[in-house]
Design a protein around this motif. Structure first.
Motif, short mmCIF file in Angstrom:
data_model
loop_
_atom_site.label_atom_id
_atom_site.label_comp_id
_atom_site.label_asym_id
_atom_site.label_seq_id
_atom_site.Cartn_x
_atom_site.Cartn_y
_atom_site.Cartn_z
N GLN A 1 -4.96 17.01 0.26
CA GLN A 1 -4.20 18.16 -0.23
C GLN A 1 -3.35 17.75 -1.43
OE1 GLN A 1 -2.29 19.11 3.47
NE2 GLN A 1 -0.51 17.84 3.04
N ASN A 2 -2.88 18.74 -2.18
CA ASN A 2 -2.08 18.46 -3.37
C ASN A 2 -0.84 17.65 -3.02
OD1 ASN A 2 -3.22 21.55 -3.92
ND2 ASN A 2 -3.48 20.14 -5.61
N THR A 3 -0.47 16.76 -3.93
CA THR A 3 0.73 15.96 -3.75
C THR A 3 1.96 16.79 -4.09
OG1 THR A 3 -0.49 13.97 -4.40
CG2 THR A 3 1.90 13.82 -4.45
N SER A 4 2.98 16.72 -3.27
CA SER A 4 4.23 17.42 -3.54
C SER A 4 4.80 16.99 -4.89
CB SER A 4 5.26 17.12 -2.44
OG SER A 4 6.56 17.49 -2.85
N VAL A 5 5.42 17.94 -5.60
CA VAL A 5 6.01 17.64 -6.91
C VAL A 5 7.13 16.60 -6.81
CG1 VAL A 5 5.41 19.84 -7.98
CG2 VAL A 5 7.56 19.64 -6.72
N LYS A 6 7.57 16.32 -5.59
CA LYS A 6 8.61 15.30 -5.40
C LYS A 6 8.11 13.89 -5.73
CE LYS A 6 9.38 16.39 -1.07
NZ LYS A 6 9.98 16.38 0.32
N TYR A 7 6.77 13.74 -5.70
CA TYR A 7 6.19 12.40 -5.86
C TYR A 7 5.31 12.31 -7.10
CZ TYR A 7 7.60 12.58 -0.98
OH TYR A 7 8.31 12.77 0.18
N PRO A 8 5.30 11.17 -7.80
CA PRO A 8 6.09 9.98 -7.50
C PRO A 8 7.56 10.16 -7.85
CG PRO A 8 4.89 9.65 -9.55
CD PRO A 8 4.44 10.96 -8.98
N ARG A 9 8.42 9.46 -7.11
CA ARG A 9 9.85 9.50 -7.39
C ARG A 9 10.14 8.73 -8.68
NH1 ARG A 9 11.68 6.80 -2.06
NH2 ARG A 9 9.58 5.94 -2.31
N LEU B 1 0.82 -1.22 0.00
CA LEU B 1 0.00 0.00 0.00
C LEU B 1 0.85 1.27 0.00
CD1 LEU B 1 -2.94 0.96 0.00
CD2 LEU B 1 -2.87 0.93 2.50
N SER B 2 2.04 1.21 0.60
CA SER B 2 2.94 2.37 0.60
C SER B 2 3.33 2.74 -0.83
CB SER B 2 4.20 2.09 1.43
OG SER B 2 3.87 1.86 2.77
N SER B 3 3.78 1.73 -1.58
CA SER B 3 4.18 1.97 -2.97
C SER B 3 2.99 2.41 -3.82
CB SER B 3 4.79 0.70 -3.57
OG SER B 3 5.90 0.26 -2.82
N LEU B 4 1.87 1.73 -3.65
CA LEU B 4 0.68 2.05 -4.43
C LEU B 4 0.18 3.47 -4.16
CD1 LEU B 4 -1.35 -1.28 -4.23
CD2 LEU B 4 -0.25 -0.31 -6.26
N SER B 5 0.31 3.92 -2.92
CA SER B 5 -0.12 5.28 -2.58
C SER B 5 0.70 6.31 -3.35
CB SER B 5 0.01 5.53 -1.07
OG SER B 5 -0.88 4.68 -0.37
N GLU B 6 2.01 6.05 -3.47
CA GLU B 6 2.87 6.97 -4.21
C GLU B 6 2.59 6.92 -5.71
OE1 GLU B 6 7.58 8.26 -4.72
OE2 GLU B 6 7.05 6.65 -3.32
#
Length: 241
Positions: A223-231, A156-161
């Motif tokens: 909230q909006n996802t940081s532009v850092k993600y997905p890596r 789930l961690s990977s899928l969330s990203e």
């Protein structure tokens, strides 16, 4: 248990046209599976329950949200790592008004999906050959969907990203899991938060006519996802947040 009877357990009344579409989809899946690896499940009843009905359990998410527009099929959805089209195509058959993007990183699967979309005459379905790490940074697709769904076999961690960057604020990421997902949810808490999400619901059920337990993890985009993600490619799986 007959497919239509199983559907009725979930208050789904399929039209004859929908039933025919599922039957054609099944025929294509088995036929194409002889020349490429789409699924290990090919026996008719098993495909209908473990692929079609399982995919259609998305109806439980819409029931829990109780949004009239969603219940009428007025929503946009991206299926990340769709494979042979699960859960995206059964969801589209069930909710003809919705707008769907099917995304997969394997080109031969894309060829199959394009043929299914053509044969079933599905409107408002886009099929895209891409990795989530790349498409998730595209202005055309980033934070544009009411729902992102995935039946992919990943934590789930990977899928969330992979999935949350596609969801607009106020929308939802729905992860299909085989059993109760409490441990995964706990482990994914950081990834969910960093990608702008928050756990909304955990819907557990048994597939009709079987003893197969399933869980839908519903994560709301706050909230909006940081532009850092997905890596960059591979990192979300190798080094989950």
């Amino acid at each position: 248990m007959e497919f239509k009877d199983a559907c009725k357990e979930w208050n789904i009344e399929l039209t004859e046209i929908q039933a025919e579409m599922f039957e054609e989809y099944f025929r294509m899946l088995v036929s194409w599976n002889e020349k490429m690896n789409l699924t290990a499940i090919t026996e008719r009843d098993e495909v209908y329950v473990k692929h079609f009905l399982d995919s259609m359990s998305f109806c439980k998410v819409l029931s829990s949200l109780n949004n009239e527009n969603y219940l009428n099929g007025e929503f946009s959805l991206i299926d990340v790592g769709t494979g042979a089209g699960f859960p995206g195509i059964p969801i589209k058959i069930l909710y003809p008004n919705c707008k769907i993007t099917l995304m997969d990183s394997l080109n031969k699967r894309i060829t199959f999906l394009e043929e299914v979309v053509r044969t079933l005459k599905l409107n408002n379905v886009e099929v895209i050959h891409s990795r989530a790490e790349d498409l998730g940074h595209s202005d055309v697709y980033r934070e544009k969907y009411d729902f992102a769904v995935s039946r992919a076999v990943a934590n789930l961690s990977s899928l969330s990203e992979y999935c949350l960057p596609f969801v607009k604020v106020g929308g939802f990421f729905v992860s299909y899991k085989s059993e109760k997902a409490s441990e995964e949810i706990l482990a994914a808490k950081s990834a969910v938060f960093l990608c702008g999400g928050s756990l909304k619901d955990e819907i557990s059920f048994v597939l009709p006519g079987t003893d197969l337990k399933r869980t839908l993890v519903v994560i709301e985009k706050k909230q909006n996802t940081s532009v850092k993600y997905p890596r960059k490619a591979g990192l979300p799986t190798k080094k989950p947040l």
